[in-house]
Motif scaffolding. Structure first.
Motif, PDB file in Angstrom:
ATOM      1  N   ARG A  90     -61.454  39.434 -19.145  1.00 62.63           N
ATOM      2  CA  ARG A  90     -61.584  38.062 -18.691  1.00 62.63           C
ATOM      3  C   ARG A  90     -61.947  37.339 -19.697  1.00 62.63           C
ATOM      4  N   ILE A  91     -61.451  36.090 -19.725  1.00 61.47           N
ATOM      5  CA  ILE A  91     -61.748  35.263 -20.733  1.00 61.47           C
ATOM      6  C   ILE A  91     -62.605  34.043 -20.460  1.00 61.47           C
ATOM      7  N   ARG A  92     -63.548  33.215 -21.044  1.00 63.50           N
ATOM      8  CA  ARG A  92     -64.048  32.036 -20.951  1.00 63.50           C
ATOM      9  C   ARG A  92     -63.615  31.420 -22.300  1.00 63.50           C
ATOM     10  N   VAL A  93     -63.056  30.244 -22.068  1.00 63.28           N
ATOM     11  CA  VAL A  93     -62.836  29.386 -23.333  1.00 63.28           C
ATOM     12  C   VAL A  93     -63.755  28.157 -23.290  1.00 63.28           C
ATOM     13  N   LEU A 117     -63.931  28.124 -28.585  1.00 61.74           N
ATOM     14  CA  LEU A 117     -64.612  29.407 -28.577  1.00 61.74           C
ATOM     15  C   LEU A 117     -64.180  30.209 -27.417  1.00 61.74           C
ATOM     16  N   ARG A 118     -63.326  31.201 -27.696  1.00 68.02           N
ATOM     17  CA  ARG A 118     -62.848  32.155 -26.757  1.00 68.02           C
ATOM     18  C   ARG A 118     -63.825  33.352 -26.414  1.00 68.02           C
ATOM     19  N   GLU A 119     -64.503  33.437 -25.360  1.00 67.55           N
ATOM     20  CA  GLU A 119     -65.246  34.828 -25.234  1.00 67.55           C
ATOM     21  C   GLU A 119     -64.278  35.711 -24.292  1.00 67.55           C
ATOM     22  N   TYR A 120     -64.341  37.020 -24.732  1.00 67.82           N
ATOM     23  CA  TYR A 120     -63.655  38.041 -24.042  1.00 67.82           C
ATOM     24  C   TYR A 120     -64.656  38.980 -23.429  1.00 67.82           C
ATOM     25  N   PHE A 121     -64.522  39.020 -22.106  1.00 67.50           N
ATOM     26  CA  PHE A 121     -65.426  40.044 -21.310  1.00 67.50           C
ATOM     27  C   PHE A 121     -64.711  41.349 -20.873  1.00 67.50           C
ATOM     28  N   CYS A 122     -65.366  42.632 -20.878  1.00 67.29           N
ATOM     29  CA  CYS A 122     -64.527  43.291 -20.056  1.00 67.29           C
ATOM     30  C   CYS A 122     -64.384  42.970 -18.717  1.00 67.29           C
ATOM     31  N   PRO A 123     -63.403  43.367 -17.972  1.00 69.30           N
ATOM     32  CA  PRO A 123     -63.129  43.145 -16.576  1.00 69.30           C
ATOM     33  C   PRO A 123     -63.954  43.900 -15.499  1.00 69.30           C
ATOM     34  N   LYS A 124     -64.829  45.075 -16.056  1.00 74.31           N
ATOM     35  CA  LYS A 124     -65.232  46.059 -15.119  1.00 74.31           C
ATOM     36  C   LYS A 124     -66.754  45.520 -15.153  1.00 74.31           C
ATOM     37  N   CYS A 125     -67.131  45.568 -16.475  1.00 75.42           N
ATOM     38  CA  CYS A 125     -68.833  45.580 -16.551  1.00 75.42           C
ATOM     39  C   CYS A 125     -69.097  43.997 -17.071  1.00 75.42           C
ATOM     40  N   PHE A 126     -68.339  43.292 -17.497  1.00 70.79           N
ATOM     41  CA  PHE A 126     -68.529  42.098 -17.969  1.00 70.79           C
ATOM     42  C   PHE A 126     -69.299  41.812 -19.042  1.00 70.79           C
ATOM     43  N   LEU A 129     -67.512  41.131 -25.194  1.00 66.19           N
ATOM     44  CA  LEU A 129     -66.908  42.083 -26.365  1.00 66.19           C
ATOM     45  C   LEU A 129     -66.724  41.655 -27.693  1.00 66.19           C
ATOM     46  N   ASP A 130     -66.188  40.224 -27.412  1.00 71.57           N
ATOM     47  CA  ASP A 130     -65.810  39.596 -28.543  1.00 71.57           C
ATOM     48  C   ASP A 130     -65.836  37.939 -28.289  1.00 71.57           C
ATOM     49  N   VAL A 131     -65.915  37.306 -29.390  1.00 72.69           N
ATOM     50  CA  VAL A 131     -65.884  35.752 -29.394  1.00 72.69           C
ATOM     51  C   VAL A 131     -64.864  35.345 -30.586  1.00 72.69           C
ATOM     52  N   GLU A 132     -63.940  34.573 -30.252  1.00 72.49           N
ATOM     53  CA  GLU A 132     -63.143  33.940 -31.444  1.00 72.49           C
ATOM     54  C   GLU A 132     -63.520  32.636 -31.337  1.00 72.49           C
ATOM     55  N   ALA A 133     -63.413  32.009 -32.781  1.00 72.13           N
ATOM     56  CA  ALA A 133     -63.786  30.595 -32.917  1.00 72.13           C
ATOM     57  C   ALA A 133     -62.485  30.146 -33.634  1.00 72.13           C
ATOM     58  N   VAL A 134     -61.546  29.512 -33.009  1.00 72.34           N
ATOM     59  CA  VAL A 134     -60.406  29.412 -33.580  1.00 72.34           C
ATOM     60  C   VAL A 134     -59.841  27.842 -33.230  1.00 72.34           C
ATOM     61  N   PRO A 135     -58.705  27.458 -33.793  1.00 74.78           N
ATOM     62  CA  PRO A 135     -58.105  26.078 -33.355  1.00 74.78           C
ATOM     63  C   PRO A 135     -57.466  26.211 -32.208  1.00 74.78           C
ATOM     64  N   PRO A 136     -57.618  25.040 -31.404  1.00 78.92           N
ATOM     65  CA  PRO A 136     -56.785  25.050 -29.823  1.00 78.92           C
ATOM     66  C   PRO A 136     -55.453  25.511 -30.073  1.00 78.92           C
ATOM     67  N   GLY A 137     -55.021  26.764 -29.504  1.00 76.99           N
ATOM     68  CA  GLY A 137     -53.709  26.920 -29.435  1.00 76.99           C
ATOM     69  C   GLY A 137     -53.349  28.286 -30.589  1.00 76.99           C
ATOM     70  N   TYR A 138     -54.394  28.668 -31.140  1.00 72.68           N
ATOM     71  CA  TYR A 138     -54.254  29.847 -32.106  1.00 72.68           C
ATOM     72  C   TYR A 138     -54.066  31.204 -31.318  1.00 72.68           C
ATOM     73  N   PRO A 139     -53.062  31.904 -31.734  1.00 72.67           N
ATOM     74  CA  PRO A 139     -52.704  33.247 -31.211  1.00 72.67           C
ATOM     75  C   PRO A 139     -54.093  34.068 -30.907  1.00 72.67           C
ATOM     76  N   THR A 140     -54.042  34.786 -29.912  1.00 69.77           N
ATOM     77  CA  THR A 140     -55.209  35.751 -29.661  1.00 69.77           C
ATOM     78  C   THR A 140     -55.203  36.697 -30.925  1.00 69.77           C
ATOM     79  N   ILE A 141     -56.433  37.103 -31.434  1.00 67.26           N
ATOM     80  CA  ILE A 141     -56.521  37.781 -32.706  1.00 67.26           C
ATOM     81  C   ILE A 141     -56.400  39.247 -32.507  1.00 67.26           C
ATOM     82  N   PHE A 142     -55.624  40.057 -33.242  1.00 69.09           N
ATOM     83  CA  PHE A 142     -55.643  41.493 -32.754  1.00 69.09           C
ATOM     84  C   PHE A 142     -56.619  41.938 -34.042  1.00 69.09           C
TER      85      PHE A 142
END
Ligand SMILES: [Zn+2]
Length: 164
Positions: A90-93, A117-126, A129-142
């Motif tokens: 689950r992602i909050r931008v 800022l993209r906040e990545y949450f576990c879909p079960k326990c919420f 898990l991670d935050v990305e600070a990236v330019p708009p449109g930047y691909p999801t970081i692996f």
């Protein structure tokens, strides 16, 4: 440096004082440090699948039915470890002034025209898990794709637990 299991457990939980922690992280590692850490992590999680490698805070690569999958410590399964686990989150931008000012005082945060800022949450326990600070449109970081076989074979001199 031979560090006992209790101390390593406290280290993993973030409960060591700096004067206890420093010699452990800067000193020579005992031969079975990896195995001790893995034993502690395996006891901490609520699932039975064998942990092959810790991947990220709360996330592990585990062996399940002949596959290697990413699993959250809550039990949620993200699937094949070669596929970015973030795609299942689950992602909050935060891409507006209002959403950025929930975190930072006025004029102290980033400009949403230039950074989101993209906040990545576990879909079960919420859990966050991670935050990305990236330019708009930047691909999801692996973040990290470990070579599990090479790690076990070359660094530990044995097969990974799912290929024993
Ligand atoms: Zn979870």
């Amino acid at each position: 440096m031979d560090v006992d299991k209790k101390t390593l457990e406290r280290m993993i939980e973030g409960n060591l004082k700096w004067d206890e922690l420093k010699p452990i992280i800067s000193g020579r590692k005992d031969q079975n440090r990896f195995d001790k850490i893995m034993e502690i992590l395996q006891e901490k999680v609520k699932f039975d699948e064998k942990i092959l490698l810790p991947l990220h805070e709360h996330l592990y690569i585990v062996a399940k039915e002949g596959q290697r999958i990413v699993k959250c410590d809550c039990g949620y399964e993200f699937g094949d470890y070669k596929i970015n686990w973030k795609t299942k989150c689950r992602i909050r931008v935060r891409d507006s002034i209002d959403s950025i000012e929930e975190l930072y005082p006025k004029f102290m945060g980033s400009d949403p025209k230039w950074e989101e800022l993209r906040e990545y949450f576990c879909p079960k326990c919420f859990t966050l898990l991670d935050v990305e600070a990236v330019p708009p449109g930047y691909p999801t970081i692996f973040n990290f794709l470990p070579d599990i076989d090479t790690f076990y074979e070359k660094w530990l001199g044995r097969n990974p637990p799912d290929k024993e």
